[in-house]
Design a protein around this motif. Structure first.
Motif, PDB file in Angstrom:
ATOM      1  N   GLY A 104     -48.044  80.537   4.875  1.00  0.00           N
ATOM      2  CA  GLY A 104     -46.874  79.659   4.924  1.00  0.00           C
ATOM      3  C   GLY A 104     -45.597  80.395   5.256  1.00  0.00           C
ATOM      4  O   GLY A 104     -45.569  81.242   6.160  1.00  0.00           O
ATOM      5  N   LEU A 105     -44.546  80.098   4.488  1.00  0.00           N
ATOM      6  CA  LEU A 105     -43.231  80.683   4.761  1.00  0.00           C
ATOM      7  C   LEU A 105     -43.269  82.200   4.628  1.00  0.00           C
ATOM      8  O   LEU A 105     -42.574  82.920   5.348  1.00  0.00           O
ATOM      9  CB  LEU A 105     -42.199  80.097   3.796  1.00  0.00           C
ATOM     10  N   LEU A 106     -44.107  82.696   3.689  1.00  0.00           N
ATOM     11  CA  LEU A 106     -44.183  84.140   3.476  1.00  0.00           C
ATOM     12  C   LEU A 106     -44.625  84.845   4.750  1.00  0.00           C
ATOM     13  O   LEU A 106     -44.200  85.963   5.031  1.00  0.00           O
ATOM     14  CB  LEU A 106     -45.156  84.449   2.336  1.00  0.00           C
ATOM     15  N   ARG A 107     -45.483  84.145   5.517  1.00  0.00           N
ATOM     16  CA  ARG A 107     -45.930  84.709   6.791  1.00  0.00           C
ATOM     17  C   ARG A 107     -44.721  84.899   7.705  1.00  0.00           C
ATOM     18  O   ARG A 107     -44.504  85.984   8.257  1.00  0.00           O
ATOM     19  CB  ARG A 107     -46.949  83.762   7.419  1.00  0.00           C
ATOM     20  N   SER A 108     -43.913  83.844   7.827  1.00  0.00           N
ATOM     21  CA  SER A 108     -42.748  83.933   8.716  1.00  0.00           C
ATOM     22  C   SER A 108     -41.812  85.044   8.256  1.00  0.00           C
ATOM     23  O   SER A 108     -41.304  85.823   9.063  1.00  0.00           O
ATOM     24  CB  SER A 108     -41.995  82.605   8.734  1.00  0.00           C
ATOM     25  N   ILE A 109     -41.576  85.114   6.929  1.00  0.00           N
ATOM     26  CA  ILE A 109     -40.644  86.116   6.414  1.00  0.00           C
ATOM     27  C   ILE A 109     -41.175  87.519   6.688  1.00  0.00           C
ATOM     28  O   ILE A 109     -40.452  88.398   7.176  1.00  0.00           O
ATOM     29  CB  ILE A 109     -40.412  85.919   4.900  1.00  0.00           C
ATOM     30  N   THR A 110     -42.463  87.729   6.397  1.00  0.00           N
ATOM     31  CA  THR A 110     -43.031  89.057   6.611  1.00  0.00           C
ATOM     32  C   THR A 110     -42.970  89.438   8.084  1.00  0.00           C
ATOM     33  O   THR A 110     -42.587  90.567   8.428  1.00  0.00           O
ATOM     34  CB  THR A 110     -44.498  89.098   6.135  1.00  0.00           C
ATOM     35  N   LEU A 111     -43.344  88.473   8.953  1.00  0.00           N
ATOM     36  CA  LEU A 111     -43.326  88.786  10.379  1.00  0.00           C
ATOM     37  C   LEU A 111     -41.909  89.078  10.846  1.00  0.00           C
ATOM     38  O   LEU A 111     -41.675  90.011  11.622  1.00  0.00           O
ATOM     39  CB  LEU A 111     -43.938  87.630  11.175  1.00  0.00           C
ATOM     40  N   ALA A 112     -40.943  88.295  10.344  1.00  0.00           N
ATOM     41  CA  ALA A 112     -39.544  88.531  10.743  1.00  0.00           C
ATOM     42  C   ALA A 112     -39.085  89.909  10.278  1.00  0.00           C
ATOM     43  O   ALA A 112     -38.469  90.663  11.040  1.00  0.00           O
ATOM     44  CB  ALA A 112     -38.646  87.444  10.152  1.00  0.00           C
ATOM     45  N   ALA A 113     -39.421  90.243   9.021  1.00  0.00           N
ATOM     46  CA  ALA A 113     -39.022  91.552   8.495  1.00  0.00           C
ATOM     47  C   ALA A 113     -39.679  92.662   9.299  1.00  0.00           C
ATOM     48  O   ALA A 113     -39.030  93.644   9.693  1.00  0.00           O
ATOM     49  CB  ALA A 113     -39.403  91.661   7.018  1.00  0.00           C
TER      50      ALA A 113
END
Lengths: 405, 374
Positions: A104-113
């Motif tokens: 979910g959102l954690l995926r987006s955050i990790t990928l962005a980071a």
């Protein structure tokens, strides 16, 4: 063959509108809208063009790009930076594990980071602080996130263990950052040396984690039937809510020091954290109280009828429903707490904003570059506030709270 | 019963908060001083601290020695005086003085913790002895001396001045009538400005900002004819302008701003130590002792040099509990007064260039003068 293809196409669901159709529907749907589009489009294009020209060619980002370490860790001793790096890597690993576990959102955050780390690591510029070691460290963090992802995906770790680890990181982090008096491996580092984003995050995270339970306690206290408890809670909440945060910061920073002997003085950063916590707790308390009032009396009566104790009724019946109802308000409170931490500048703590001001004023040349510095800082605050608001929306939908956002 | 008490409680707490706001915003009132005294008396009774941490009064030196470093009230946001270098290290004219004291006491200029203080909390920080030295661009005034602590030696003679654009055609303050002036709000600068105009029977329009960077931005954007601040600050700001030569700082000085390090009340030995370090820095410049030649000078044939460096006689170190070469260490760490000045504000200074003017040695026509070291 041709006819069968045609048939297949007819079975397909309606296609999403194409680009042209989108434009027709949204920009030229009526005569008035068409006129509006024609008039406003050049204005918008002109503004965007001017902004881009300024950002790319006219602005001087020297005061922003020259001091990445000052903005992130402030004055933290450069030979002790590994401690900050250790904590950062720990968080990246946990982010990876959480991504593998929940997605979910954690995926987006990790990928962005990860993307941000990669971009910084391979920036084709000479920079005094972007050494080869630093670049390698940044890249290795991306690998660490991926390792975390695989762990979270393959190994079924209990959710509460992951939560516990997230909770422990800041606690271990603060101990590691502070160091020990008698240790040569991790010598003590005074909190006046801490600064930048590090302090902003510490104050915000500490304030959120500490003020929330205090707020819940105050909310219950205000509804309590014991007169002393309810009077205390009411006075506390109303007084704190009736006073600006600046005043509370001054009170904790200056008045508290006047009452304490020189030797048992509380650390300046802790004083600021106390002020922020107390302030935020009063507002959280009222949010939570709103939630408590929204729980129908029938629920409590039903729990009592089932033979649950007062304590169990509160913990398992009332509180979960109450918090679910006021989750958006609480997250809003946390976001404003995050931004409110900037006020600690006035009591001499160099948080992210304070470091920015120090940089502007450290060199006469940089006074002219203050617009760039303030814009950069505003962008950083916006990114983190927006992330919090995104996360809250996900949690809301996961908990089934109606949301109009 | 309790319900009746609530308003009373509320009123009391509000009162405390309001008082705290007053104490924070302006110079502390008399009552805060009273509070400190009362509290220090009560300390031993309620403090659960170990017995070793007893000294609240008269024990600053003991506390410094016990702690192993000097806590210096400074700032990180004033070019030349207290700022950060690119590694986050505290540097500046005021900070170097703290390092000199640390070098004299511990022979280590890094044995310093710099606590950044704002204009509002510098007074209380000194009053409560949270800092061992306040070296933060503080103007020595009689009321601060009475309330805050003991002021040591004037290290920098500053004064409020005016900066104007060269093409404005103004040549002296007589032509200021009707001008717009950019100034920071809520400071003595603003007060001095209004006093000056009133005394000279002139009118002005103030353009006021909270932050100094905004004041000078507005001035450079020609939103006002004049800007006013301490002259050192004006010199600093001017050097950052795109075209510094288009601006003039007028010769007139409308206020006295003797910038002086201060120590908390109550420990005369500590007061003396800080003072003797400042005397040493000034005398070293007079005697030609520099950071580079301090070791060679130990075999000088000038008796005054030998006394300062602790090679001959006792400059007071026995009574102060310092090593004979304490002052030599201070000079080796940061240089003499002139070297510190030049490092930040000299012709090739890190921050900006400001002619020594009144901050020259008395032998060169300035005001910098210190008692002899002997």
């Amino acid at each position: 063959m041709a006819s069968s293809e045609l048939e297949q196409e007819e079975i397909r669901p309606p296609q999403p509108p194409g680009f042209l159709q989108w434009i027709r529907e949204n920009l030229f749907s009526s005569i008035f809208n068409s006129v509006l589009t024609v008039v406003l489009l050049p204005v918008v294009v002109f503004i965007i063009y001017q902004v881009l020209v300024w950002v790319l060619f006219q602005a001087n980002w020297k005061a922003v790009t020259q001091f990445p370490l000052l903005y992130t860790v402030g004055q933290y001793p450069r030979d002790q930076l590994w401690r900050v790096g250790f904590i950062f890597s720990g968080m990246i690993l946990m982010l990876g594990i959480s991504w593998g576990r929940w997605g979910g959102l954690l995926r987006s955050i990790t990928l962005a980071a990860g993307g941000l780390l990669l971009v910084v690591a391979i920036l084709p510029v000479q920079h005094a602080e972007l050494t080869l070691n630093m670049r390698l460290y940044l890249v290795s963090n991306i690998a660490l996130a991926l390792v975390g992802y695989l762990i979270g995906k393959k190994i079924p770790i209990k959710s509460y263990l992951i939560f516990a680890a997230w909770f422990l990181i800041p606690i271990i982090g603060v101990i590691l950052l502070a160091g020990f008096e008698s240790s040569t491996l991790i010598p003590p580092v005074q909190t006046t040396q801490w600064g930048g984003l590090l302090v902003t995050f510490l104050l915000a995270a500490g304030g959120i984690v500490l003020s929330f339970p205090l707020g819940v306690a105050l909310a219950f206290g205000r509804r309590s039937s014991l007169p002393v408890v309810s009077a205390f809670s009411t006075v506390f909440i109303e007084v704190i809510r009736g006073v600006p945060l600046v005043t509370i910061l001054f009170m904790f920073s200056i008045i508290l020091a006047l009452f304490l002997p020189a030797e048992s003085r509380i650390d300046r950063l802790v004083r600021a954290l106390m002020a922020v916590t107390v302030f935020s707790a009063a507002y959280s308390a009222e949010n939570v109280r709103g939630g408590l009032q929204s729980v129908p009396l029938g629920q409590i009566e039903a729990a009592k009828a089932l033979g649950m104790s007062n304590f169990k009724t509160t913990i398992f019946i009332v509180l979960p429903q109450a918090l679910r109802a006021v989750l958006p308000a609480i997250v809003g409170q946390f976001i404003s707490l995050f931004k409110d931490t900037t006020l600690v500048v006035i009591i001499g703590i160099n948080d992210f904003l304070g470091i920015g001001r120090s940089i502007i004023n450290s060199d006469p040349e940089f006074v002219q570059l203050r617009t760039e510095v303030y814009l950069f800082m505003a962008l950083v605050y916006w990114i983190f506030s927006y992330l919090m608001s995104l996360a809250s929306r996900r949690i809301e939908s996961a908990m089934g709270v109606e949301s109009n956002l | 019963m309790t319900k009746r008490l609530i308003p009373v409680f509320a009123l009391l707490i509000v009162l405390v908060l309001v008082l705290s706001a007053c104490g924070g915003g302006a110079a502390p009132e008399g009552q805060t001083v009273v509070e400190t005294v009362v509290v220090t008396v009560e300390v031993p009774a309620e403090g659960g601290e170990p017995a070793a941490a007893a000294p609240a009064e008269g024990g600053i030196l003991a506390r410094v020695l016990d702690r192993g470093y000097v806590v210096c009230g400074g700032r990180t946001d004033l070019a030349g005086f207290g700022m950060l270098d690119e590694n986050g290290r505290n540097v500046g004219f005021d900070i170097d003085f703290c390092r000199a004291v640390a070098a004299a006491v511990f022979n280590d200029p890094e044995a310093v913790e710099v606590v950044p203080l704002t204009a509002a909390d510098r007074g209380p920080a000194l009053q409560t002895a949270e800092v061992d030295i306040l070296s933060r661009n503080v103007t020595w005034t009689s009321s601060r001396d009475a309330q805050w602590g003991n002021f040591t030696t004037i290290m920098f003679y500053d004064g409020q001045g005016f900066m104007i654009r060269k093409d404005s055609g103004i040549t002296s303050t007589d032509e200021f009538d009707g001008a717009t002036v950019c100034v920071t709000s809520g400071t003595t600068t603003e007060q001095n400005l209004s006093d000056f105009f009133r005394q000279n029977g002139m009118e002005y329009e103030a353009v006021i900002f909270e932050e100094s960077a905004a004041v000078y931005g507005a001035y450079e954007d020609a939103r006002c004819d004049i800007t006013t601040s301490d002259k050192s600050q004006l010199a600093s700001v001017r050097s950052g302008f795109a075209d510094p030569d288009a601006h003039i700082i007028l010769d007139i000085t409308i206020s006295k701003e003797p910038l002086t390090p201060a120590v908390p009340h109550g420990d005369d030995t500590w007061f003396d130590i800080v003072k003797v370090v400042s005397y040493a820095l000034i005398n070293a410049e007079e005697l030609g002792i520099t950071q580079a030649n301090v070791e060679d000078m130990k075999s000088s044939d000038n008796i005054n040099v030998l006394r300062l460096l602790g090679e001959e006689g006792d400059w007071g170190y026995t009574d102060l509990g310092l090593e004979p070469d304490a002052l030599a260490n201070a000079i080796a760490a940061v240089g003499n007064y002139g070297e510190i000045y030049d490092r930040y504000m000299g012709p090739n200074g890190i921050s900006f260039t400001l002619p020594r003017g009144p901050n020259n040695l008395w032998t060169n026509g300035g005001l910098i003068y210190a008692p002899p070291i002997k």
